[in-house]
Every structure is written in structure tokens, then in C-alpha cells.
Design an enzyme around this catalytic site. Sequence first.
Site, PDB file in Angstrom:
ATOM      1  N   ASP A   1      -6.553 -23.474  37.453  1.00  0.00           N
ATOM      2  CA  ASP A   1      -4.936 -23.093  37.343  1.00  0.00           C
ATOM      3  C   ASP A   1      -4.410 -23.333  36.094  1.00  0.00           C
ATOM      4  OD1 ASP A   1      -2.939 -22.194  39.211  1.00  0.00           O
ATOM      5  OD2 ASP A   1      -2.118 -24.393  38.664  1.00  0.00           O
TER       6      ASP A   1
ATOM      7  N   GLU B   1      -7.444 -19.195  34.875  1.00  0.00           N
ATOM      8  CA  GLU B   1      -6.133 -18.371  35.052  1.00  0.00           C
ATOM      9  C   GLU B   1      -5.509 -18.236  33.732  1.00  0.00           C
ATOM     10  OE1 GLU B   1      -1.966 -18.031  37.187  1.00  0.00           O
ATOM     11  OE2 GLU B   1      -2.686 -20.032  36.591  1.00  0.00           O
TER      12      GLU B   1
HETATM   13  C1  GLC Z   1      -0.808 -20.504  39.149  1.00  0.00           C
HETATM   14  C2  GLC Z   1      -1.101 -20.298  40.583  1.00  0.00           C
HETATM   15  C3  GLC Z   1       0.251 -20.187  41.632  1.00  0.00           C
HETATM   16  C4  GLC Z   1       1.159 -21.422  41.280  1.00  0.00           C
HETATM   17  C5  GLC Z   1       1.245 -21.969  39.735  1.00  0.00           C
HETATM   18  C6  GLC Z   1       1.616 -23.394  39.841  1.00  0.00           C
HETATM   19  O1  GLC Z   1       0.016 -19.600  38.427  1.00  0.00           O
HETATM   20  O2  GLC Z   1      -1.724 -19.237  40.878  1.00  0.00           O
HETATM   21  O3  GLC Z   1       0.192 -19.731  42.565  1.00  0.00           O
HETATM   22  O4  GLC Z   1       2.143 -21.231  41.898  1.00  0.00           O
HETATM   23  O5  GLC Z   1      -0.083 -22.008  39.124  1.00  0.00           O
HETATM   24  O6  GLC Z   1       0.519 -24.238  39.963  1.00  0.00           O
END
Ligand code: GLC
Length: 536
Positions: A203, A267
Site C-alpha cells: 500500500d 501501489e
Molecule cells: C491505498 C489503498 C486505499 C486506502 C489508502 C490508505 O491507496 O488502496 O484503499 O484507502 O491506501 O491506506
Amino acid sequence: MPEDPEAWWSEGVLYQIYPRSYADSNGDGVGDLPGITQRLDHLSWLGVKGIWLDPITVSPNADWGYDVSDFCDVDPALGTLEDLDALVSEAAKRDLRVILDLVPNHTSIEHPWFIEARASRSNPKRDWYVWADPSEDGGPPNNWASSFGGPAWTLDETTGQYFLHNFLSEQPDLNWWNPEVRDEFDRILAFWFDRGVAGFRIDVVHMVIKDAQLRDNPPVEDGDHWFIKMRGQRQFYNSCRPEVHDVIKRWRKIADSYTPKRVLIGETHVFDTEMLASFYGDDDELNLGFNFLMIHAPLSAEALGKIIEDTDAAIPPGSAPVWTGGNHDNYRFPSRWAEGDADRARAALVMLLTLRGSVFLYYGDEIGMPDTEVPLEQILDPVGIRMYPVFGRDPERTPMQWSADPGFGFTEPGVEPWLPFGDAASFNVADQVGDADSFLTLTRDLIALRDAESDLRSGAFTRIAAPVGILAYRRGDGFLIAASLDEGAGGVISGVNGEVAASARRFRDGEQIDGDLTLEPGDALIVRLALSRQPL
Ligand code: GLC
């Protein structure tokens, strides 16, 4: 750099599951791990190589699993560690790998570490989080904005300092300059890898390290991507800091020390391809980095063609790009890209499943599942509540639609699901499974074709000139793909000889192409080239 023969993730199709919404095995309206295990045959029939589960760790759910209060246990609503072990071993029997979500940037405000940290300035856990004194006027220490809107700082009244949260105030950011935090996460990685987990989606990986001096972020500029402009500032000092690469290298060493090697997928929510490529390092950082330029672009041959070409060129040789049409934070592609036009959604699917690299489908993509409108009183996403009616993430998080029966195959008849059902009568697995013309059959056939043809898996991507609104490219020497992406786009690509191996609207399958390849709006064709006569 040679291709890594162990890199099973680099050319196959993977599948993202939002665990609360996949399959509810115990009739409480919430999907769970045993539910996923019960549905593994669907996934192996579909032909995917592995699944990524959104967080399954313990969470008070301020941000639905992304606020973790225990990194080494399963949230009781989703199951137990034994359920996870059973899922991993049942998946392995079907040659499917299980990838989990790691959330290293922040914890829940209810995590015992944070409870300790906020107890006093001298608590040993204090420095596990990012604290700073108020600015001279008593306000936040700098101008950083939370990615979810508002200031990224909240004052802790008891200790008189602000803590940083790049997301909700219930998600305090960890301090990755602290070696104890690094050591602790080494243990967390090993905890899951030792259980046979195949890797992590990490993440907001690009954000974990912040500027040590906490300098103000600069304002946006005219040429910036629309998403950056929407945020109102460039995340220059709280994101993509050079030191983040040391952290990722450290994780990669751990992942590579296992047999088979574990995969790290970031991500990487960044807006230029060079920055994206930097997270692959010298094959010593992430194995894969998600490409958000694609998700944030329209379904347009010009826009997507440029992103695909630029990404393909930027990613280090021997590494694979990642393509996806949507995820749990973005509207589903049949709605967002195709605006409900089934042919355009099919064309988009043909494109996704014929690109070089790794492709992630989001659960429901295989049936062309659109977004579900969730009324204000039923919205559970904190971002959706804040931003209603402009944006929200519940529409793409509603239960998987397995059949048209009561409970839609997701839960028992009569049970209220945690988020409302979508249009399951029109889009469901059971109705599509035996239908040669269905979206599901198309998805499965495209995955099978990709599996069978090495050019579609690993052949070079070469863009080809095509009429406006049509994206055309070759994969290796063997295939030409042409997809009408823009609304109403059609035209002719000359000099193509071969046979249509698969087509979005199925009736063109098997067609012989002798010179002129004609596309009508909504067409997307995969042409197996007649190798002896290919002038392109
Ligand atoms: C990332 C996740 C998302 C979450 C954010 C904070 O972007 O994909 O769903 O709200 O991180 O953890």
C-alpha cells in the site's frame, strides 16, 4: 538483464479480490476467507495465476482494512489464520498463488503501538510515528494535505504535538526513519512468507519515507496531471523521497531469500513513467509497480497508446509493466471507461489482456460488472462520505454477483449484505458461464489464448499507426491487435494478412484478413499474422 525464470508474475493474469465482497460462507453478509476458498475452482477455471487479497489483517475499519491494528492476525470478520492456511494450500493445489496486502505507511489509531506512542513524549514507541510541534501560530507543522482532503496533521491534546496522517486521522503514519520500525516490518514480512504467502501488494509504497525536515509541499503547476491538481499541492516532500528506495531494497532482499521467491508489487500511485520505473530499481526493488496513469486516463487510443508506449519503454529491460482497468479505489472499467457501452468494455478487455507484462483483473471484471450506485445513507467508504456525490469507492466494492438466485450466490437468501447488491440479474457468473457470447467466456478465452501463445505473453510491444480512435500494436512477430477504443471509432489498417484468433464481439473470430483490416465501432481483433507475408 535476463528474464528471471522464477518470475511467474511477469506475464500472467492475476486477480484482485476484495475479501468482504467475494463470498460469504457463514451468512453474516460479509465475505470471508472460507468463502474465497470455496470459489477457487472459478478462478482456476478462469485461468488466473494468482490472487491478491485486499487487507485481511485486524482492523477497526475506519478505512476498511487499511487501518491495521494487528499486522500478524486475521480480522475475525474475515476468518482466522487457519482459514488463511487452508486458502493458501487449496490454492496451491490449483496452481494459484495468494498475495496479501501490506500496509506499512500507517497503522490504525487503535494499534497498540500508537496507543503507547501517544501516551507520553517519552514513551519508547513515541518515535515509531511522525510527531512535530505546532507551528508558531499553533497550527499544523507544515502545509501537507491528507490524500483524503484536509490537513495531514492532527493535534494530540495530551502531549501537545501533532501527528502525521497522510490519509484519515485514524491512520497515523509510521516513522520509517526509525530502525525499530524497519526491523518490526522485516518480521511481519517473514511471518506471512513463512505461511506460504506468495508476496505482497504494498500500500502507498512510494510514501513511506517523508522529508526529514518536514518541508512544505510546493503548489501545483499548469502542466500537472489532473489528479495532482485535484489535490491542490505536489506531494514532493511527503512522497517519492529518494530514501524510500533503501526500504524497498531491504524488503526485496527478504522476498528473494525465499524459495520460491516472493513477489513485491507496489501501489506506485505516481504520475510519470520514469518515476514509476525507478521503483523497479536495478532489479533489486519492486518486482511490479501498478500503473495509475492508465487508470486515470480515458478510454482513448491516443491517451492509452502514449501511456502504454512510454511505460513499456521506461520499465527496466527484463522487468514487466502492470496493467489494470480498475481496483477497489477506482470505478470499474465497464462504467468508468466504457460508460455502460458493452462493446467498448469488451474492446478494453481485449486491450488489457493482450498487453506485455502482468495484467490484474478486479473481481467482477470477468463478467463486465459495472459500478453499483450506493445511496448516501448506505455509503460506508469514509472518502465517499466526505466527497459525496462527487466521488466514492463503494460503487466498485459491492458483492460479487455469482448468480441471479436470492443472495446472488454471495450470501444466504434473505441476508443483508454489508454493501448493497448491484444489478446481479443482468451481470452474474451463472448466466454467463455457458454462453459462448458472454463477457465471461470472452475473458476466459482471452486468458487461454494468452497462455497458449508466447508472443502474447512476452513478445515485444510495437505500436502501429492506425485510424483515429483505434489502438493497434504488434506483440512479437505473431500477433497484431487492433481495438476501437474511442466512441464510434472505425477505419481500416492496410497490409495485414492473417486470421482473427479472437474478437471482442465474437462473430469475427476465424475471419481471414487479406490486406485490409476493417474495424467497426466496438471491434477489437487479435490477428494471428501469416508470417510469410507480413509487411508491417
Ligand atoms: C491505498 C489503498 C486505499 C486506502 C489508502 C490508505 O491507496 O488502496 O484503499 O484507502 O491506501 O491506506
